[in-house]
Scaffold this motif. Structure first.
Motif, PDB file in Angstrom:
ATOM      1  N   ASN A  22     -33.225 -30.671 -30.881  1.00 12.95           N
ATOM      2  CA  ASN A  22     -32.700 -29.307 -30.947  1.00 12.95           C
ATOM      3  C   ASN A  22     -33.191 -28.511 -32.148  1.00 12.95           C
ATOM      4  N   SER A 311     -25.772 -32.805 -32.272  1.00 10.48           N
ATOM      5  CA  SER A 311     -25.884 -31.461 -31.701  1.00 10.48           C
ATOM      6  C   SER A 311     -25.324 -30.418 -32.660  1.00 10.48           C
ATOM      7  N   VAL A 316     -26.138 -26.680 -32.295  1.00 11.72           N
ATOM      8  CA  VAL A 316     -25.730 -26.556 -30.891  1.00 11.72           C
ATOM      9  C   VAL A 316     -24.297 -27.060 -30.782  1.00 11.72           C
TER      10      VAL A 316
END
Length: 442
Positions: A22, A311, A316
């Motif tokens: 990510n 994450s 995220v």
């Protein structure tokens, strides 16, 4: 962004992969105290028993894979001894060179896992005494099983103790199991653990219950175990009485800890300290039925929490939705499983409950090889909410416990469970699934 992850197993590497996927610009360094990355701890008893022939089969991804394919600076033999959140500095020792190291970070994840509890018994430094948590632990046990070792004593009647005992029997050993409790498998209610005890005796395991180990005796190698009530000859011992979170290095970090020593985290895997996260066996898990933080260290939780932490570190937003206390184990021909609360847990929480024992069958009785399953089911006394299910049998237990876990996750009532549209064909079920039959009786 500089990310430092302390611990290279399930939670740590699940997080590391989420960060690099990510945020391609992130610099991710993982500090692992041992030499193995991402291995299946739950498979270790089966390596001892020979069902898994090569310990390498337990490794999900090698250190080189993380370094070369994903660009993660995955280090080994790097033990972290201090964390300074105010200055965002990690300190420790390189166990190969003996040199100290320091490293700064922007965000840090603690994924140090847990270590076996090993009380200071007299004589616990004798040869032939083992714990089981890592691949090196398992290798030492296998290497120690020579032709002179015929009598093995397992201390502890929980999941690991029972699985280790089973695998020693499979290797032809004479096995004794000592436990301080009055029965084995105390995570289960008595009616379920009685089934475990019956099979243990059938398989020739000597059960020594209600006794506390006091010392190990021997010259250089363990020869005898003394308890508060007797003494027992042995050629080897495995101590499996539980684990404790690896959080002692945080003593100066002002991190809020659970009564078990686990780091308290929120649903984003954040601790009370800015930019410091925790996941896996060193962290708490929110229990959806208890509605409070709990500590149930399992690989399933570690992988989920690691993904959530990674994450969020990468920007995220994800949340960990909690657990319902689901577990399962194989013990010889039995499958034993639990989800939700036991009677003791409900009593400790002052939850009014009703429970029922129900014996059902895996599939239609007229179809060959139908097997019995014993269920213990609990509901809330006032609103009928499902609180817990335990099951033991030869076959079909896993299917039912997973249905029950799903029902618990969604706060379903006994009536909701009875009304589920579950699959039916004679080789797989009866027209009423035994889980639903139990619900109807309750």
């Amino acid at each position: 962004m500089k990310v430092v992850i302390i611990g290279g197993d399930a939670a740590g590497m699940s997080a590391a992969m989420q960060v690099v996927r990510n945020d391609e610009q992130a610099e991710v360094t993982v500090l692992e105290k041992g030499s193995y990355y991402s291995y299946a701890q739950c498979g270790l008893p089966y390596f001892i028993g020979g069902l898994v022939e090569d310990s390498g089969d337990l490794i999900a991804r090698s250190r080189d894979t993380f370094r070369e394919k994903h660009g993660i600076d995955a280090r080994i033999y790097h033990e972290v001894t201090e964390l300074d959140p105010e200055n965002k500095v990690v300190k420790g020792d390189n166990l190969e060179t003996g040199e100290p190291f320091e490293m700064t970070y922007d965000k840090c994840l603690v994924a140090t896992g847990a270590s076996p509890i090993f009380p200071p018994f007299d004589g616990n430094d004798l040869e032939g005494i083992h714990v089981l948590k890592t691949i090196p632990d398992a290798k030492k046990i296998v290497e120690d099983m020579n032709e002179q070792v015929t009598q093995v004593t397992v201390i502890g009647g929980g999941y690991i103790g029972l699985e280790v005992a089973e695998n020693f029997v499979e290797k032809g050993m004479s096995v004794r199991l000592i436990d301080l409790a009055e029965r084995v498998g105390t995570v289960y209610d008595k009616e379920i653990s009685e089934k475990i005890e019956k099979v243990a005796k059938k398989q020739g395991i000597e059960l020594v219950l209600n006794e506390s180990v006091e010392s190990f005796e021997g010259d250089q190698r363990v020869e005898e175990i003394k308890t508060d009530k007797g003494s027992y000859q042995t050629d080897m011992a495995v101590v499996a009485i539980g684990v404790k979170p690896n959080t002692s290095f945080l003593k100066n970090a002002d991190v809020h800890l659970h009564q078990t020593g686990a780091m308290i985290v929120n649903s984003y895997m954040e601790t009370n300290v800015k930019d410091l996260y925790a996941a896996g066996d060193c962290a708490t898990q929110y229990h959806r039925i208890k509605e409070k933080n709990d500590y149930i260290p399992l690989g399933t939780h570690a992988n989920k929490q690691g993904r959530v932490a990674g994450s969020n570190i990468a920007g995220v937003t994800k949340t960990f939705q909690g657990i319902v206390g689901t577990s399962i184990m194989k013990f010889f021909e039995l499958t034993v499983a639990k989800t939700g609360l036991s009677e003791k847990e409900a009593e400790d929480l002052n939850i009014p409950f009703q429970s029922i024992l129900f014996e059902g069958h895996t599939h239609a009785g007229y179809y060959p090889n139908s097997e019995k399953i014993l269920f213990k089911m609990m509901k809330h006394k006032s609103n009928g909410q499902l609180l817990g299910v335990q099951a033991v049998g030869r076959d079909g237990v896993d299917k039912r416990i997973d249905v029950a876990a799903t029902a618990l996750y969604h706060n379903m009532t006994i009536s909701d469970l009875e009304n589920l549209d579950l699959s039916y064909a004679p080789p797989y079920n009866g027209v009423w699934d035994p889980l639903q039959q139990a619900a109807r009786r309750l």
